[in-house]
Design an enzyme around this catalytic site. Structure first.
Site, PDB file in Angstrom:
ATOM      1  N   ASN A   6       0.862  -1.182   0.000  1.00  0.00           N
ATOM      2  CA  ASN A   6       0.000   0.000   0.000  1.00  0.00           C
ATOM      3  C   ASN A   6       0.898   1.231   0.000  1.00  0.00           C
ATOM      4  OD1 ASN A   6      -1.854   2.015   0.473  1.00  0.00           O
ATOM      5  ND2 ASN A   6      -2.317   1.406   2.576  1.00  0.00           N
ATOM      6  N   PHE A   7       0.939   1.926  -1.146  1.00  0.00           N
ATOM      7  CA  PHE A   7       1.826   3.090  -1.269  1.00  0.00           C
ATOM      8  C   PHE A   7       1.271   4.325  -0.564  1.00  0.00           C
ATOM      9  CE2 PHE A   7       4.100   1.989  -5.583  1.00  0.00           C
ATOM     10  CZ  PHE A   7       4.645   0.870  -5.000  1.00  0.00           C
ATOM     11  N   LYS A   8      -0.028   4.312  -0.267  1.00  0.00           N
ATOM     12  CA  LYS A   8      -0.693   5.505   0.305  1.00  0.00           C
ATOM     13  C   LYS A   8      -0.425   6.711  -0.610  1.00  0.00           C
ATOM     14  CE  LYS A   8       0.060   3.365   4.740  1.00  0.00           C
ATOM     15  NZ  LYS A   8       0.170   3.488   6.171  1.00  0.00           N
ATOM     16  N   HIS A  88      -9.621   1.021   5.209  1.00  0.00           N
ATOM     17  CA  HIS A  88      -8.314   1.303   5.819  1.00  0.00           C
ATOM     18  C   HIS A  88      -8.474   2.323   6.945  1.00  0.00           C
ATOM     19  CE1 HIS A  88      -4.167   2.506   6.392  1.00  0.00           C
ATOM     20  NE2 HIS A  88      -3.834   1.382   5.775  1.00  0.00           N
ATOM     21  N   GLU A  90      -6.719   4.726   7.933  1.00  0.00           N
ATOM     22  CA  GLU A  90      -6.460   6.141   7.618  1.00  0.00           C
ATOM     23  C   GLU A  90      -7.677   6.796   6.987  1.00  0.00           C
ATOM     24  OE1 GLU A  90      -2.824   5.469   5.504  1.00  0.00           O
ATOM     25  OE2 GLU A  90      -1.793   5.053   7.397  1.00  0.00           O
ATOM     26  N   GLU A 157      -5.227  -4.939  10.827  1.00  0.00           N
ATOM     27  CA  GLU A 157      -4.155  -3.956  10.992  1.00  0.00           C
ATOM     28  C   GLU A 157      -4.405  -3.136  12.250  1.00  0.00           C
ATOM     29  OE1 GLU A 157      -2.297  -2.802   6.995  1.00  0.00           O
ATOM     30  OE2 GLU A 157      -4.141  -1.668   7.164  1.00  0.00           O
ATOM     31  N   GLY A 163       2.536   2.238  10.704  1.00  0.00           N
ATOM     32  CA  GLY A 163       3.483   3.338  10.499  1.00  0.00           C
ATOM     33  C   GLY A 163       4.229   3.760  11.756  1.00  0.00           C
ATOM     34  N   SER A 193       3.544  -2.132  10.532  1.00  0.00           N
ATOM     35  CA  SER A 193       4.997  -2.138  10.742  1.00  0.00           C
ATOM     36  C   SER A 193       5.660  -3.465  10.379  1.00  0.00           C
ATOM     37  CB  SER A 193       5.323  -1.735  12.193  1.00  0.00           C
ATOM     38  OG  SER A 193       4.937  -0.386  12.398  1.00  0.00           O
TER      39      SER A 193
END
Ligand code: PEP
Length: 229
Positions: A6-8, A88, A90, A157, A163, A193
């Protein structure tokens, strides 16, 4: 095993292209049954050849229309994208996506036949309350979700591990994955992580079917190490 990157909000169209070329060259020796997914930012979606699946980090539940700043099915179809990340943390935290909104988005992309990587995970304060609270919280994030959907992959997650450099312990992962497996009989990824130094141990845990990787997937070399072991 499933390995998803996942590059975000990282990488450009150009750097994604170079990344994919570099990654494919490095993972030529991967096990045939291992499956690799890459979720670049929407601006880097394109047609690519190779033994991996390109997916969308997000899209709005529409074919097209007046939804400023969003992309819909039409934009994904241009590149034959049939895989999407939903739920997700975020997007839940920073973009304000409620469980109801997420469930509607899930239902839409399910009706379009997408493969869905659906993310769930508890914040630190819930983890500190103990395992029962964690499971109740995770169950609340399954509300409105058709967990029997054939093209569903779930990613556990823990928010406090994303992160932060602090992955959940093997015991925490094992307990949560095995508890989730009693409820959802779907492939279950761990995310939070993950890096080359801990990936081998995590994939060996009973109940872990793969990894969803953020920071450590941004360099092809590092993601390749995670895939190859
Ligand atoms: C993620 O956001 O999906 C993730 C797992 O991030 P990181 O690997 O950076 O913790």
């Amino acid at each position: 095993m499933i390995f998803a990157a996942n590059f975000k909000t990282n990488h450009t169209r150009e750097s994604t292209k170079k990344y994919i070329e570099a990654l494919l060259a490095k993972i030529i020796a991967k096990k045939e049954e291992d499956k690799v997914y890459i979720f670049p930012p929407a601006t880097a979606l394109d047609r690519y050849e190779g033994d991996f699946v390109l997916g969308a980090q997000n899209a709005y539940m529409t074919q097209n229309g007046a939804f400023t700043g969003e992309i819909g099915l039409q934009q994904l179809e241009e590149f034959d994208i049939k895989t999407i990340l939903i739920g997700h943390s975020e997007r839940r935290q920073f973009l304000g996506e409620s469980q109801m909104f997420i469930a509607d988005k899930f239902a839409y992309f399910q009706s379009c036949g997408f493969e869905i990587i659906y993310c769930i995970g508890e914040p630190l304060e819930v983890r500190q309350e103990g395992r029962e609270s964690v499971m109740n919280f995770l169950l609340s994030q399954l509300e409105g979700i058709d967990i029997s959907y054939e093209k569903l992959i779930v990613a556990y997650e823990p928010v406090w591990a994303i992160g932060t450099g602090r992955s959940a312990t093997s015991q925490e992962i094992a307990f949560t994955h095995q508890a989730l497996k009693k409820i959802i009989q779907k492939p279950l990824l761990y995310g939070g992580s993950v890096k080359p130094e801990n990936s081998e141990e995590i994939v060996s845990i009973n109940g872990v079917d793969g990894l969803l990787v953020g920071s450590a997937s941004l360099e092809a070399e590092s993601f390749a190490k995670i895939i190859i072991g």
